[in-house]
Design a protein around this motif. Structure first.
Motif, PDB file in Angstrom:
ATOM      1  N   MET A   1      19.788  46.987  -9.484  1.00 37.58           N
ATOM      2  CA  MET A   1      18.827  47.721  -8.697  1.00 37.58           C
ATOM      3  C   MET A   1      18.699  49.126  -9.275  1.00 37.58           C
ATOM      4  O   MET A   1      19.665  49.690  -9.752  1.00 37.58           O
ATOM      5  N   ILE A   2      17.493  49.680  -9.196  1.00 37.26           N
ATOM      6  CA  ILE A   2      17.255  51.047  -9.654  1.00 37.26           C
ATOM      7  C   ILE A   2      16.914  51.911  -8.445  1.00 37.26           C
ATOM      8  O   ILE A   2      16.074  51.542  -7.623  1.00 37.26           O
ATOM      9  N   TYR A   3      17.568  53.070  -8.363  1.00 36.90           N
ATOM     10  CA  TYR A   3      17.357  54.028  -7.282  1.00 36.90           C
ATOM     11  C   TYR A   3      16.870  55.347  -7.865  1.00 36.90           C
ATOM     12  O   TYR A   3      17.129  55.673  -9.020  1.00 36.90           O
ATOM     13  N   PHE A   4      16.209  56.123  -6.999  1.00 34.42           N
ATOM     14  CA  PHE A   4      15.695  57.436  -7.362  1.00 34.42           C
ATOM     15  C   PHE A   4      16.124  58.438  -6.297  1.00 34.42           C
ATOM     16  O   PHE A   4      16.159  58.125  -5.112  1.00 34.42           O
ATOM     17  N   THR A   5      16.447  59.644  -6.738  1.00 34.25           N
ATOM     18  CA  THR A   5      16.828  60.710  -5.818  1.00 34.25           C
ATOM     19  C   THR A   5      16.614  62.048  -6.506  1.00 34.25           C
ATOM     20  O   THR A   5      16.261  62.104  -7.683  1.00 34.25           O
ATOM     21  N   GLY A   6      16.867  63.108  -5.796  1.00 32.67           N
ATOM     22  CA  GLY A   6      16.762  64.441  -6.379  1.00 32.67           C
ATOM     23  C   GLY A   6      17.153  65.499  -5.364  1.00 32.67           C
ATOM     24  O   GLY A   6      17.335  65.219  -4.176  1.00 32.67           O
ATOM     25  N   ASP A   7      17.275  66.710  -5.845  1.00 37.08           N
ATOM     26  CA  ASP A   7      17.509  67.880  -5.003  1.00 37.08           C
ATOM     27  C   ASP A   7      18.738  67.743  -4.108  1.00 37.08           C
ATOM     28  O   ASP A   7      18.732  68.221  -2.966  1.00 37.08           O
ATOM     29  N   THR A   8      19.805  67.148  -4.616  1.00 37.41           N
ATOM     30  CA  THR A   8      21.036  67.065  -3.846  1.00 37.41           C
ATOM     31  C   THR A   8      21.667  68.449  -3.677  1.00 37.41           C
ATOM     32  O   THR A   8      22.260  68.726  -2.643  1.00 37.41           O
ATOM     33  N   HIS A   9      21.570  69.288  -4.680  1.00 32.54           N
ATOM     34  CA  HIS A   9      22.099  70.655  -4.609  1.00 32.54           C
ATOM     35  C   HIS A   9      23.544  70.674  -4.123  1.00 32.54           C
ATOM     36  O   HIS A   9      23.913  71.474  -3.252  1.00 32.54           O
ATOM     37  N   PHE A  10      24.380  69.796  -4.671  1.00 37.36           N
ATOM     38  CA  PHE A  10      25.798  69.808  -4.309  1.00 37.36           C
ATOM     39  C   PHE A  10      26.363  71.218  -4.528  1.00 37.36           C
ATOM     40  O   PHE A  10      26.088  71.856  -5.545  1.00 37.36           O
ATOM     41  N   GLY A  11      27.135  71.695  -3.565  1.00 38.99           N
ATOM     42  CA  GLY A  11      27.804  72.988  -3.688  1.00 38.99           C
ATOM     43  C   GLY A  11      26.909  74.202  -3.611  1.00 38.99           C
ATOM     44  O   GLY A  11      27.356  75.312  -3.889  1.00 38.99           O
ATOM     45  N   ASP A  12      25.669  74.059  -3.199  1.00 41.75           N
ATOM     46  CA  ASP A  12      24.724  75.181  -3.145  1.00 41.75           C
ATOM     47  C   ASP A  12      24.422  75.518  -1.681  1.00 41.75           C
ATOM     48  O   ASP A  12      23.606  74.852  -1.043  1.00 41.75           O
ATOM     49  N   PRO A  13      25.065  76.535  -1.116  1.00 39.22           N
ATOM     50  CA  PRO A  13      24.915  76.829   0.309  1.00 39.22           C
ATOM     51  C   PRO A  13      23.499  77.211   0.736  1.00 39.22           C
ATOM     52  O   PRO A  13      23.178  77.169   1.924  1.00 39.22           O
TER      53      PRO A  13
END
Length: 173
Positions: A1-13
């Protein structure tokens, strides 16, 4: 399966305030996004992350990528530092990509386009950057977590949701 995502900004308050994500601190935020990702994506799946993966001050990108299921590709965003783009955990890193998937020609970039390659032949533009605030053009989808229940999505789900909205909330129409 192929998934798409973006703008998780891990660690960015900043995302807690600017995007009003429902967490009181970054530990809760990051843990929830990791859990959502891993509940959605299997170890053999492929994920295209369309930019703004993590803050440069958030720690080791390779360690974070190792905690996330799937084979991961990065489409570089405006907030992706060199420590993210050079991490060993990515299958590929580029600013733009075109894929054939499920009979569709996909145009992948961090930014939404006004026009894109083969637009007149029904290609689809997947993007991030706008955090669910940009009114899309036809066949254009913001795959960033803010508009996708804070998790990666499939093309099938994006198309099904669009059909649901076009049918006034009736999937059988």
């Amino acid at each position: 399966m192929i998934y798409f995502t973006g703008d998780t900004h891990f660690g960015d308050p900043r995302v807690l305030r600017l995007d009003r994500r429902p967490f009181s601190n970054m530990v809760q935020h990051d843990d929830a996004l990791i859990q959502n990702w891993n509940e959605t994506v299997g170890s053999e799946d492929e994920v295209w992350h369309l930019g703004d993966f993590m803050s440069g001050r958030a720690g080791d990108c390779t360690e974070l990528l190792a905690r996330l299921n799937g084979r991961k590709h990065l489409i570089v965003g405006n907030n992706d530092p060199t420590t993210t783009t050079t991490s060993q955990g990515w299958e590929s890193v580029q600013h733009y990509a075109e894929l054939r998937h499920e009979g569709h020609h996909l145009i992948l970039c961090h930014y939404a386009f006004r026009t894109w390659n083969q637009m007149g032949k029904k290609s689809i533009n997947l993007h991030g950057h706008s955090h669910g605030r940009l009114k899309p053009l036809p066949r254009q989808y913001d795959v960033g977590v803010d508009g996708q229940d804070l998790r990666p999505v499939t093309l099938e789900l994006l198309l099904r949701r669009k059909l649901f909205v076009m049918n006034g909330g009736d999937m059988d129409a």
